[in-house]
Write a protein that holds these residues in place. Structure first.
Motif, mmCIF file in Angstrom:
data_model
loop_
_atom_site.group_PDB
_atom_site.id
_atom_site.type_symbol
_atom_site.label_atom_id
_atom_site.label_comp_id
_atom_site.label_asym_id
_atom_site.label_seq_id
_atom_site.Cartn_x
_atom_site.Cartn_y
_atom_site.Cartn_z
ATOM 1 N N THR A 85 0.869 -1.180 -0.061
ATOM 2 C CA THR A 85 0.151 0.069 -0.073
ATOM 3 C C THR A 85 0.810 1.298 0.104
ATOM 4 N N ARG A 86 0.466 2.027 -0.878
ATOM 5 C CA ARG A 86 1.200 3.445 -0.758
ATOM 6 C C ARG A 86 0.553 4.535 -0.041
ATOM 7 N N VAL A 87 1.258 5.270 0.864
ATOM 8 C CA VAL A 87 0.549 5.982 1.706
ATOM 9 C C VAL A 87 1.466 7.550 1.470
ATOM 10 N N ARG A 88 0.367 8.479 1.489
ATOM 11 C CA ARG A 88 0.711 9.906 1.049
ATOM 12 C C ARG A 88 0.756 10.676 2.264
ATOM 13 N N PHE A 89 1.673 11.562 2.668
ATOM 14 C CA PHE A 89 1.746 12.650 3.606
ATOM 15 C C PHE A 89 1.896 13.700 3.052
ATOM 16 N N ALA A 90 1.646 14.801 3.627
ATOM 17 C CA ALA A 90 2.494 16.307 3.064
ATOM 18 C C ALA A 90 3.505 16.513 4.327
ATOM 19 N N PHE A 91 4.662 17.188 3.573
ATOM 20 C CA PHE A 91 5.622 17.583 4.347
ATOM 21 C C PHE A 91 6.117 18.832 3.851
ATOM 22 N N ALA A 92 6.387 20.040 4.483
ATOM 23 C CA ALA A 92 6.860 21.324 3.779
ATOM 24 C C ALA A 92 6.437 21.529 2.437
ATOM 25 N N GLY A 93 5.159 21.547 2.354
ATOM 26 C CA GLY A 93 4.427 21.864 1.189
ATOM 27 C C GLY A 93 4.503 20.640 -0.088
ATOM 28 N N GLN A 94 4.897 19.596 0.362
ATOM 29 C CA GLN A 94 5.140 18.754 -1.010
ATOM 30 C C GLN A 94 4.856 17.314 -0.410
ATOM 31 N N ASP A 95 4.369 16.424 -1.239
ATOM 32 C CA ASP A 95 4.072 15.072 -0.850
ATOM 33 C C ASP A 95 5.382 14.080 -0.409
ATOM 34 N N VAL A 96 5.041 13.301 0.696
ATOM 35 C CA VAL A 96 6.100 12.294 1.076
ATOM 36 C C VAL A 96 5.258 11.030 0.793
ATOM 37 N N HIS A 97 5.934 9.959 0.341
ATOM 38 C CA HIS A 97 5.310 8.804 0.049
ATOM 39 C C HIS A 97 5.824 7.503 0.852
ATOM 40 N N ALA A 98 5.085 6.731 1.536
ATOM 41 C CA ALA A 98 5.622 5.447 1.857
ATOM 42 C C ALA A 98 5.042 4.291 1.326
ATOM 43 N N VAL A 99 5.732 3.386 1.376
ATOM 44 C CA VAL A 99 5.094 2.140 0.529
ATOM 45 C C VAL A 99 5.429 0.964 1.567
ATOM 46 N N ILE A 100 4.311 0.322 2.271
ATOM 47 C CA ILE A 100 4.319 -0.476 3.311
ATOM 48 C C ILE A 100 3.320 -1.672 3.060
ATOM 49 N N THR A 101 3.472 -2.849 3.712
ATOM 50 C CA THR A 101 2.591 -3.839 3.308
ATOM 51 C C THR A 101 1.171 -3.416 3.667
#
Lengths: 129, 286
Positions: A85-101
């Motif tokens: 699963t790809r998870v999207r966060f916001a940090f400093a005005g841009q997207d940060v993504h994590a890919v976890i199970t």
């Protein structure tokens, strides 16, 4: 690949290992690099670079943890696959993504709006300059 | 015998400039992807091709000076050239190949070169009876038997499998140390460059040539602490929320996961740089 503009704070080198601290939006990030120290001065612009697959996510994390890069965030969106699963966060005005199970995403009951911390080991944090 | 090179070479769509000083006994690697002009430069050093302008000085003596219209012919340069495809004479024995290359008959020197390259037991064999690695050893022995002042190796080991290549790199490193021959080698294999070269000219199609020691050139990437390997994309396919990308690095392959945007920016066949995190590399005996 996640990329965040930052500024170099400190640089320590010993026995072929360099530990770098850099600041982005008031948050201090650490990167551990193997190799000769870069020719950079404090304040130099750098880019923090780390793969989505190297980002861990925690909820209600208690106690101490060795991970140096620990950033609070809110889940913006999820893209679920069977395994990952790809998870999207916001940090400093841009997207940060994590890919976890997907299993972990379910276990953490991740959903848009949920407050979490995203974490990256210093070893997995790259510095581009 | 030192080698000084100042050359401008017109290649399709661009000019390749190279300037470097190689001290006596040094080994210069012309490193970079296919098509950047590495072999053309080697041919210029051998006198087989002329650049648009430039000069080559060997041991202080001019071999080439376009301003002076000076060109020393190949036969007068005493250059030993080892090709990727061996180029042995199939109608001669191994020793016959060496004898043909010698400036004067000398059985003792032939025996010396055969011993140095580990081919003594094969002296009376035909090249047709040899394996690829053995043929490459003979090609090297033949180049050495010509008593060269300068040794030129054009991807000399690239046709061999990785284990044989590693063995021959070791043998070649010992031979260069024993003979103190000034050497220029062409390679796109960073391992080979690291093992053999004392200096590197990193030729790039869209950037100036970079110079330095193998450590300075090969271990420096724009991402600190990550080590760049030259590769070529073999396969891109969806893998759920990520994309699976297979990349050939030398004769090995590496599979990684990229996000779909990154994967979409790649094409099968495209040459890429793969950055590995040094601390995360897991190493075990082969």
């Amino acid at each position: 690949m996640n990329r965040i503009p930052a500024r170099l704070l400190t640089l320590e080198h010993e026995h072929g290992v360099t530990l770098i601290e850099a600041e982005a939006q008031g948050q201090v990030f650490s990167a551990m690099l193997v190799g000769d120290p870069p020719d950079l001065a404090s304040g130099a612009p750098v880019t923090l670079a780390f793969k989505e697959t190297e980002v861990a996510i925690a909820r209600n994390l208690g106690g101490e943890i060795s991970l140096r890069n620990r950033i609070p965030g809110t889940v913006l969106a999820l893209e679920e696959g069977n395994l990952l699963t790809r998870v999207r966060f916001a940090f400093a005005g841009q997207d940060v993504h994590a890919v976890i199970t997907t299993g972990s995403a379910c276990r953490l009951a991740l959903a848009p709006g949920v407050a979490v911390e995203w974490l990256v080991k210093a070893n997995e944090m790259g510095i581009e300059c | 015998m030192s080698l000084q090179i100042e050359i401008s070479l017109a290649l399709p769509g661009r000019i390749l400039d190279i300037h470097t000083d190689l001290p006596k006994g040094g080994c210069l690697a012309l490193y970079g992807p296919s098509g950047v002009g590495k072999t053309t430069l080697l041919r210029v050093l051998a006198g087989l091709q002329q650049p648009q302008r430039g000069s080559v000085l060997f041991d202080g003596k001019p071999w080439l000076d376009t301003d002076q219209r000076l060109l020393v012919p190949p036969r007068s340069r005493r250059v030993g050239f080892v090709f990727q495809d061996f180029a042995l004479f199939p109608n001669m024995t191994v020793e016959g190949n060496l004898a043909f290359a010698q400036p004067r008959p000398d059985a003792a020197r032939r025996a010396y070169w055969l011993a140095l390259t580990g081919m003594t037991a094969y002296a009376q064999r035909s090249p047709r009876e040899l394996s690829g690695g053995q043929m490459q050893r003979v090609a090297l022995a033949r180049a050495l038997a010509s008593e060269p002042q300068l040794l030129l190796l054009d991807e000399a080991l690239s046709a061999l499998d990785s284990r044989l290549r590693a063995d021959l790199q070791d043998a070649l490193a010992d031979i260069l140390a024993e003979t103190h021959l000034t050497t220029v080698l062409v390679s796109h294999d960073p391992g080979e460059v690291f093992r053999l070269a004392t200096q590197v000219a990193h030729l790039q199609p869209d950037a100036p040539t970079r110079y330095g020691t193998p450590r300075e050139v090969l271990l420096k990437t724009n991402t600190l602490g990550r080590y760049a390997l030259a590769g070529q994309v073999l396969l891109i396919e969806p893998a759920g929320v990520q994309a699976r990308v297979v990349i050939a690095i030398g004769i090995e392959t590496l599979t990684t996961l990229l996000n779909h945007d990154e994967a979409a920016a790649l094409k099968v066949g495209q040459r890429v740089s793969v950055a590995l995190n040094g601390a995360s590399a897991m190493v075990s005996a082969a």
